[in-house]
Design a protein around this motif. Structure first.
Motif, PDB file in Angstrom:
ATOM      1  N   LEU A 109       0.820   5.399  -5.551  1.00 55.17           N
ATOM      2  CA  LEU A 109      -0.056   6.209  -6.393  1.00 55.17           C
ATOM      3  C   LEU A 109       0.730   7.306  -7.100  1.00 55.17           C
ATOM      4  CD1 LEU A 109      -2.855   6.684  -3.733  1.00 55.17           C
ATOM      5  CD2 LEU A 109      -2.989   5.154  -5.710  1.00 55.17           C
ATOM      6  N   VAL A 110       0.179   7.766  -8.221  1.00 56.30           N
ATOM      7  CA  VAL A 110       0.774   8.882  -8.941  1.00 56.30           C
ATOM      8  C   VAL A 110      -0.312   9.907  -9.261  1.00 56.30           C
ATOM      9  CG1 VAL A 110       2.607   7.500  -9.968  1.00 56.30           C
ATOM     10  CG2 VAL A 110       0.462   7.815 -11.216  1.00 56.30           C
ATOM     11  N   LYS A 111       0.133  11.133  -9.473  1.00 52.32           N
ATOM     12  CA  LYS A 111      -0.751  12.213  -9.899  1.00 52.32           C
ATOM     13  C   LYS A 111      -0.139  12.846 -11.136  1.00 52.32           C
ATOM     14  CE  LYS A 111      -2.918  16.527  -8.359  1.00 52.32           C
ATOM     15  NZ  LYS A 111      -3.024  17.510  -7.249  1.00 52.32           N
ATOM     16  N   GLU A 112      -0.882  12.802 -12.246  1.00 56.08           N
ATOM     17  CA  GLU A 112      -0.402  13.425 -13.471  1.00 56.08           C
ATOM     18  C   GLU A 112      -0.684  14.921 -13.442  1.00 56.08           C
ATOM     19  OE1 GLU A 112      -2.349  11.418 -16.636  1.00 56.08           O
ATOM     20  OE2 GLU A 112      -1.182   9.567 -16.424  1.00 56.08           O
ATOM     21  N   HIS A 113       0.085  15.675 -14.203  1.00 58.25           N
ATOM     22  CA  HIS A 113      -0.142  17.112 -14.292  1.00 58.25           C
ATOM     23  C   HIS A 113      -1.571  17.367 -14.781  1.00 58.25           C
ATOM     24  CE1 HIS A 113       3.984  18.306 -13.508  1.00 58.25           C
ATOM     25  NE2 HIS A 113       4.397  17.359 -14.357  1.00 58.25           N
ATOM     26  N   GLY A 114      -2.299  18.210 -14.067  1.00 58.55           N
ATOM     27  CA  GLY A 114      -3.663  18.539 -14.452  1.00 58.55           C
ATOM     28  C   GLY A 114      -4.721  17.660 -13.830  1.00 58.55           C
ATOM     29  N   MET A 115      -4.327  16.595 -13.137  1.00 58.90           N
ATOM     30  CA  MET A 115      -5.290  15.716 -12.476  1.00 58.90           C
ATOM     31  C   MET A 115      -5.696  16.290 -11.127  1.00 58.90           C
ATOM     32  SD  MET A 115      -4.090  11.749 -13.044  1.00 58.90           S
ATOM     33  CE  MET A 115      -5.303  11.227 -11.833  1.00 58.90           C
ATOM     34  N   ASN A 116      -6.917  16.002 -10.701  1.00 53.54           N
ATOM     35  CA  ASN A 116      -7.363  16.386  -9.362  1.00 53.54           C
ATOM     36  C   ASN A 116      -6.940  15.364  -8.319  1.00 53.54           C
ATOM     37  OD1 ASN A 116      -8.691  18.778 -10.156  1.00 53.54           O
ATOM     38  ND2 ASN A 116     -10.516  17.623 -10.764  1.00 53.54           N
ATOM     39  N   THR A 178      12.076  -1.815  -4.141  1.00 52.44           N
ATOM     40  CA  THR A 178      12.589  -0.637  -3.443  1.00 52.44           C
ATOM     41  C   THR A 178      11.391   0.191  -2.985  1.00 52.44           C
ATOM     42  OG1 THR A 178      12.714   0.634  -5.508  1.00 52.44           O
ATOM     43  CG2 THR A 178      14.675  -0.595  -4.854  1.00 52.44           C
ATOM     44  N   ASP A 179      11.619   1.167  -2.101  1.00 51.13           N
ATOM     45  CA  ASP A 179      10.481   1.944  -1.604  1.00 51.13           C
ATOM     46  C   ASP A 179      10.689   3.455  -1.657  1.00 51.13           C
ATOM     47  OD1 ASP A 179      12.327   2.296   0.401  1.00 51.13           O
ATOM     48  OD2 ASP A 179      11.156   1.287   1.956  1.00 51.13           O
ATOM     49  N   ILE A 180      11.860   3.899  -2.105  1.00 57.21           N
ATOM     50  CA  ILE A 180      12.139   5.331  -2.184  1.00 57.21           C
ATOM     51  C   ILE A 180      11.630   5.873  -3.519  1.00 57.21           C
ATOM     52  CG2 ILE A 180      13.882   7.138  -2.104  1.00 57.21           C
ATOM     53  CD1 ILE A 180      13.501   5.622   0.522  1.00 57.21           C
ATOM     54  N   ILE A 181      10.737   6.858  -3.450  1.00 54.42           N
ATOM     55  CA  ILE A 181      10.154   7.423  -4.658  1.00 54.42           C
ATOM     56  C   ILE A 181      11.089   8.459  -5.268  1.00 54.42           C
ATOM     57  CG2 ILE A 181       8.278   8.903  -5.523  1.00 54.42           C
ATOM     58  CD1 ILE A 181       6.421   7.458  -3.566  1.00 54.42           C
ATOM     59  N   SER A 182      11.300   8.328  -6.567  1.00 54.10           N
ATOM     60  CA  SER A 182      12.116   9.278  -7.326  1.00 54.10           C
ATOM     61  C   SER A 182      11.578   9.332  -8.747  1.00 54.10           C
ATOM     62  CB  SER A 182      13.590   8.846  -7.327  1.00 54.10           C
ATOM     63  OG  SER A 182      14.364   9.724  -8.118  1.00 54.10           O
ATOM     64  N   ASP A 191       3.327  14.173  -9.064  1.00 55.32           N
ATOM     65  CA  ASP A 191       3.609  13.688  -7.709  1.00 55.32           C
ATOM     66  C   ASP A 191       3.415  12.179  -7.670  1.00 55.32           C
ATOM     67  OD1 ASP A 191       4.267  13.841  -4.992  1.00 55.32           O
ATOM     68  OD2 ASP A 191       2.151  13.981  -4.407  1.00 55.32           O
ATOM     69  N   ALA A 192       4.125  11.513  -6.773  1.00 57.86           N
ATOM     70  CA  ALA A 192       3.966  10.088  -6.511  1.00 57.86           C
ATOM     71  C   ALA A 192       4.126   9.886  -5.015  1.00 57.86           C
ATOM     72  CB  ALA A 192       4.999   9.261  -7.290  1.00 57.86           C
ATOM     73  N   ARG A 193       3.352   8.965  -4.467  1.00 61.80           N
ATOM     74  CA  ARG A 193       3.415   8.780  -3.015  1.00 61.80           C
ATOM     75  C   ARG A 193       2.847   7.420  -2.610  1.00 61.80           C
ATOM     76  NH1 ARG A 193      -0.659  13.329  -0.785  1.00 61.80           N
ATOM     77  NH2 ARG A 193       0.923  14.591  -1.841  1.00 61.80           N
ATOM     78  N   TRP A 194       3.242   7.008  -1.404  1.00 60.53           N
ATOM     79  CA  TRP A 194       2.620   5.875  -0.733  1.00 60.53           C
ATOM     80  C   TRP A 194       1.490   6.428   0.137  1.00 60.53           C
ATOM     81  CZ3 TRP A 194       3.831   1.019  -2.007  1.00 60.53           C
ATOM     82  CH2 TRP A 194       5.103   0.741  -2.549  1.00 60.53           C
ATOM     83  N   THR A 195       0.305   5.875   0.000  1.00 57.90           N
ATOM     84  CA  THR A 195      -0.854   6.363   0.743  1.00 57.90           C
ATOM     85  C   THR A 195      -1.586   5.193   1.388  1.00 57.90           C
ATOM     86  OG1 THR A 195      -1.160   8.218  -0.783  1.00 57.90           O
ATOM     87  CG2 THR A 195      -3.063   7.590   0.547  1.00 57.90           C
TER      88      THR A 195
END
Length: 247
Positions: A109-116, A178-182, A191-195
């Motif tokens: 998943l990703v979160k854009e600037h300004g997103m909740n 690959t699995d490392i977020i950058s 932000d980006a993350r595995w959830t």
């Protein structure tokens, strides 16, 4: 000006033969319109590069309408018959989202600037860009994750969207290599993350549509890309997706 006649009983004016002089251009344009009327041609097509944008006014004065444009050119069309069909008007922008689930049943998943909340990685498909490479590019830019395309698992449409066009959103299933977020595109992505999927579905900060999409599609296989026999030549299909294909 020079022109060719197309197989649809229309006329295409050769862009390279268009004069920069407005008066000369207008005289030639009227001659072509007269020819089209006398020979019962349906349409006249003209594409002008941006450095000849001053010629748009003579065109519209004679009845040409805007058809489509790129950054460096605009195409206009003249209808000699009022009810003639004008084909290929661009109607949609295209976007793609990536559904990537790892072996731990976590979704990327990703979160854009300004997103909740968080959403699937993805973005616009550029002109002429294959869906497969477009979504792999977006995932890499937004998360740093390299991935392999697997299938198309969903499509949504929206209208109105931007600039009076419709939008089509293509949800693609990919497998992470690959699995490392950058995060590469830090101007867009906060932000980006595995959830864990269960956590994502329960978090109401994430939009209802995105949660429903992940819930309904996380186990679907969808349409897979196939290569058709004999699909070659100047009009070959760039990508073909069929269901239940073993290819």
């Amino acid at each position: 000006m020079e022109f060719v006649q197309d197989k649809f009983n229309g006329i295409i004016i050769e862009s390279g033969s268009v004069s920069d002089c407005s008066n000369t251009f207008h005289t030639s344009l009227v001659e072509i319109i007269t020819f089209a009327q006398n020979t019962e041609k349906n349409l006249i097509w003209l594409t002008l590069p941006i450095h000849q944008s001053h010629l748009i006014e003579p065109c519209t004065r004679e009845g040409f309408k805007f058809h489509n444009c790129l950054e460096t050119e605009i195409t206009l069309v003249y209808k000699n018959v009022s009810n003639v069909f004008v084909p290929f008007i661009p109607t949609h922008t295209l976007g793609a989202g990536a559904l990537i689930v790892n072996s731990s049943h976590e979704v990327l998943l990703v979160k854009e600037h300004g997103m909740n909340g968080y959403k699937l990685p993805g973005g616009h498909i550029d002109l002429g860009e294959p869906i497969e490479s477009a979504i792999q590019r977006e995932v890499l830019e937004e998360t740093g994750i390299e991935s392999d395309f697997e299938s198309i698992v969903g499509i949504t449409t929206k209208h109105p969207y931007r600039f009076g066009k419709s939008n089509m959103y293509i949800i693609c299933r990919l497998k992470a290599v690959t699995d490392i977020i950058s995060i590469q595109d830090k101007n867009e992505i906060e932000d980006a993350r595995w959830t864990p999927i269960s956590d994502y579905l329960q978090d109401t900060n994430n939009s209802l549509f995105n949660r429903q999409m992940v819930e309904k599609l996380s186990n679907e296989q969808g349409l897979r890309r196939v290569q058709l026999e004999g699909d070659r030549g100047p009009h070959k299909k760039q990508e073909v997706f069929f269901s239940n294909s073993k290819n």
